[in-house]
Design an enzyme around this catalytic site. Structure first.
Site, PDB file in Angstrom:
ATOM      1  N   CYS A 134      43.310  36.867  36.016  1.00  0.00           N
ATOM      2  CA  CYS A 134      43.703  35.686  36.797  1.00  0.00           C
ATOM      3  C   CYS A 134      44.851  34.951  36.097  1.00  0.00           C
ATOM      4  O   CYS A 134      45.870  34.618  36.715  1.00  0.00           O
ATOM      5  CB  CYS A 134      42.494  34.772  36.974  1.00  0.00           C
ATOM      6  SG  CYS A 134      42.780  33.364  38.055  1.00  0.00           S
ATOM      7  N   CYS A 135      44.713  34.736  34.780  1.00  0.00           N
ATOM      8  CA  CYS A 135      45.787  34.076  34.023  1.00  0.00           C
ATOM      9  C   CYS A 135      47.066  34.919  34.060  1.00  0.00           C
ATOM     10  O   CYS A 135      48.170  34.385  34.090  1.00  0.00           O
ATOM     11  CB  CYS A 135      45.364  33.861  32.573  1.00  0.00           C
ATOM     12  SG  CYS A 135      44.278  32.455  32.290  1.00  0.00           S
ATOM     13  N   CYS A 184      43.334  24.655  34.251  1.00  0.00           N
ATOM     14  CA  CYS A 184      42.926  24.806  35.649  1.00  0.00           C
ATOM     15  C   CYS A 184      41.521  24.237  35.860  1.00  0.00           C
ATOM     16  O   CYS A 184      40.681  24.282  34.963  1.00  0.00           O
ATOM     17  CB  CYS A 184      42.915  26.284  36.023  1.00  0.00           C
ATOM     18  SG  CYS A 184      44.549  27.026  36.102  1.00  0.00           S
ATOM     19  N   CYS A 219      38.325  26.347  35.102  1.00  0.00           N
ATOM     20  CA  CYS A 219      38.197  26.792  33.707  1.00  0.00           C
ATOM     21  C   CYS A 219      38.256  25.637  32.726  1.00  0.00           C
ATOM     22  O   CYS A 219      38.533  25.836  31.542  1.00  0.00           O
ATOM     23  CB  CYS A 219      39.280  27.819  33.384  1.00  0.00           C
ATOM     24  SG  CYS A 219      39.229  29.248  34.472  1.00  0.00           S
ATOM     25  N   CYS A 267      45.729  31.509  27.448  1.00  0.00           N
ATOM     26  CA  CYS A 267      45.885  32.125  28.766  1.00  0.00           C
ATOM     27  C   CYS A 267      46.798  33.337  28.743  1.00  0.00           C
ATOM     28  O   CYS A 267      46.902  34.056  29.712  1.00  0.00           O
ATOM     29  CB  CYS A 267      46.417  31.118  29.772  1.00  0.00           C
ATOM     30  SG  CYS A 267      48.018  30.466  29.318  1.00  0.00           S
TER      31      CYS A 267
HETATM   32  S1  SF4 Z   1      42.908  29.109  33.640  1.00  0.00           S
HETATM   33 FE1  SF4 Z   1      41.310  29.958  35.029  1.00  0.00          FE
HETATM   34  S2  SF4 Z   1      41.944  29.518  37.169  1.00  0.00           S
HETATM   35 FE2  SF4 Z   1      43.737  29.173  35.768  1.00  0.00          FE
HETATM   36  S3  SF4 Z   1      44.859  31.061  35.855  1.00  0.00           S
HETATM   37 FE3  SF4 Z   1      43.488  31.226  34.070  1.00  0.00          FE
HETATM   38  S4  SF4 Z   1      41.559  32.144  34.818  1.00  0.00           S
HETATM   39 FE4  SF4 Z   1      42.791  31.529  36.616  1.00  0.00          FE
END
Ligand code: SF4
Length: 259
Positions: free
Chosen positions: A142-143, A223, A226, A249
């Site tokens: 996701c990151c 985010c 998280c 991240c």
């Molecule tokens: S901090 Fe969490 S929601 Fe944001 S990009 Fe990374 S995994 Fe995705």
């Protein structure tokens, strides 16, 4: 992070849609980095910023900012030198609404003239995270598509970047230097030796607006899915990716080794 390293500098994997940067030999890079580190010696945060923004990489430097809990310090220092410095802001689609409003407020208060909000494309979001729940299954993936890839693309025109990273923040950051080299560009960390007390004192002395979530128990803000509140006695970054073996991240990871 997927990357390659040949006789030249390390570049992000082209398979992810990123163009390799014009190469420089490792020897050239090492020599320039050593010279920059020498010039940075003994300079305070303002001096390190002058080195990047005025002396060595004028017009070729971008600032990376999360507009999080401590971001106002770096942004104020940058604005005092050149308020039209490009500021790269990762709007992941998962941020707190408070962060987006704080970005707008700081833009006005500090007179920032070139804030660039970066986001994954609609196509990437539909392909990689159609339900918007990837963070719960694979936070690294996701990151990667919400932060690392958009930032890498936005940084392509720049030869240097400035971050607000500090040594005290994480184990990985404890060894950072004032100037580093990362993925094809020089990276300046003007706040590398600052601690929380110095950051708070700077904010107070300059009467700067705080991120609204700080007072609500969030000393470090990323985010929404998280980030959680931090309890008394916990590490100040304990609310980031809580419960996961993850505290970066990916956008700042050093080669071989991770806002
Ligand atoms: S901090 Fe969490 S929601 Fe944001 S990009 Fe990374 S995994 Fe995705």
């Amino acid at each position: 992070m997927s990357s390659t390293s040949t006789g030249n500098v390390t570049v992000i994997d082209a398979k992810r849609g990123l163009r390799p940067r014009a190469s420089a030999s490792d020897v050239e890079v090492a020599a320039r980095l050593a010279a920059l580190q020498e010039k940075a010696k003994g300079r305070d945060a303002h001096g390190i910023l002058e080195l990047a923004l005025r002396e060595e990489f004028a017009g070729k430097t971008a600032v990376v900012s999360s507009f999080g809990a401590e971001s106002v310090v770096l942004l104020k220092l940058v604005a005092d030198i050149d308020p039209n410095t490009p500021i790269l802001f990762l709007n992941t689609g998962k941020l707190f609404g408070e962060t987006l409003r704080y970005r707008d407020r700081l833009q006005d208060v500090l007179g920032l003239g070139d804030v660039r909000s970066l986001a994954p494309s609609l196509e990437e979001r539909e392909k990689k995270d159609p339900e918007g729940t990837l963070w719960s299954r694979d936070a690294d993936a996701c990151c990667d598509f919400r932060k690392t890839i958009p930032l890498s693309r936005a940084l392509e025109p720049f030869q240097a970047q400035i971050t607000g990273r500090k040594r005290f923040q994480t184990r990985e950051r404890a060894d950072m230097q004032a100037v580093e080299y990362f993925e094809g560009r020089y990276r300046f960390n003007p706040l590398w030796q600052w601690d929380l007390h110095q950051l708070e004192a700077f904010v107070e002395r300059n009467n700067l607006p705080q991120h609204p979530l700080v007072e609500d128990g969030y000393p470090s803000i990323g985010c929404m899915p998280c980030t959680r509140r931090v309890q008394a006695g916990e590490d100040y970054r304990a609310g980031r990716w809580s419960g996961l073996d993850k505290d970066e991240c990916g956008i700042h990871l050093t080669d071989g080794g991770g806002i």
